[in-house]
Write an enzyme that holds these catalytic residues in place. Sequence first.
Site, PDB file in Angstrom:
ATOM      1  CB  SER A  14      -0.878   0.023   1.254  1.00  0.00           C
ATOM      2  OG  SER A  14      -1.752  -1.074   1.232  1.00  0.00           O
ATOM      3  CB  THR A  16       0.139   4.187   3.499  1.00  0.00           C
ATOM      4  OG1 THR A  16       0.755   2.946   3.895  1.00  0.00           O
ATOM      5  CG2 THR A  16      -1.222   3.906   2.917  1.00  0.00           C
ATOM      6  CB  ALA A 263       6.159   0.271  11.691  1.00  0.00           C
ATOM      7  CE  LYS A 264       3.989   1.107   4.142  1.00  0.00           C
ATOM      8  NZ  LYS A 264       2.679   0.817   3.612  1.00  0.00           N
ATOM      9  NE  ARG A 265       6.419   2.879  15.146  1.00  0.00           N
ATOM     10  CZ  ARG A 265       5.707   1.786  15.023  1.00  0.00           C
ATOM     11  NH1 ARG A 265       4.638   1.772  14.247  1.00  0.00           N
ATOM     12  NH2 ARG A 265       6.021   0.677  15.680  1.00  0.00           N
TER      13      ARG A 265
END
Length: 302
Positions: A14, A16, A263-265
């Site tokens: 995704s 995001t 995670a994307k963070r």
Amino acid sequence: MTFSGPETTRFAPSPTGLLHLGHAFAARIAHDFARSSGGRFLLRIEDIDQGRCRPAFEAAIRDDLAWLGLDWDGPVLRQSEHLARYRECVSGLAGRGLAYPCFCTRRTIAAEVERMGAAPHGAEGPLYPGTCRRLPEDQRRARIAAGEPYAWRLDVEACIDASGARPLAFEETGRGSGVEHGVIDVQPALFGDVVLARKDIGVSYHLAVVLDDAAQGVTLVTRGEDLFAATHVQRLLQAVLGITPPRYHHHALVRDAAGRRLAKRDRDQTLAALRAVGVTPAEIRSQLGDMPGRGFADLTRC
Ligand code: GLU
């Protein structure tokens, strides 16, 4: 991993956020399984949630894959371009009595769960209490006519009946930490009456993924072990939609030194950040293990 012939696999991120090492690992497994079986590796952009997706992240996905040397076959399927196809499927399921409109909000569901006291729990916490499944038809019609927003939910019990009440199973070839291996008996009610079509976007992850794996002819779904449980409800959807199930390979997740999944963070672990500090694709490849399916324990050091 033994292949039953040329496999079609896919990487389905995704857009995001920026891809990190965990995505590189997932993409490489899908790519290498396809290539070593003489099959096809597909790229699918899972961008149904347009509020969270950004074109810049999609461009970064393509750049990162190209940089890693993971070339995909054929056109890229972008889910936001297929909303009409998903809607048609929801209408079909509703017409067969397998889905119903749900007017509930998170707040009303939480209040109902609270009121019930010991609400049944599934893979992701308390199951939807079935409030709108029990709504009389005239009330449904009146609320729709009044313009009240609604989602569509899968009527799991009706689906079990429609699938001939025969036991369902799927074939799992992976070995993530929470992943059983072999022929897995499906627990069709594990997620309860899941949302098939969200109020805001008219589709949901489960429905889009099932339809697109079938539309793209995916034979082997490779993805992280966090999605293992989701296979139960996805297999039920395949049964009521008459879709031949693919095989599954759920793999371990890449974790940081503290054992947390990336995670994307985690900005310093993004492929873009690693590339910027001079890390090469070869170094990433060797850090993730040379062979798919091996070296999972080592990945906790990534
Ligand atoms: N789009 C999902 C994700 O980024 C993957 C979906 C799937 O592999 O089933 O986690």
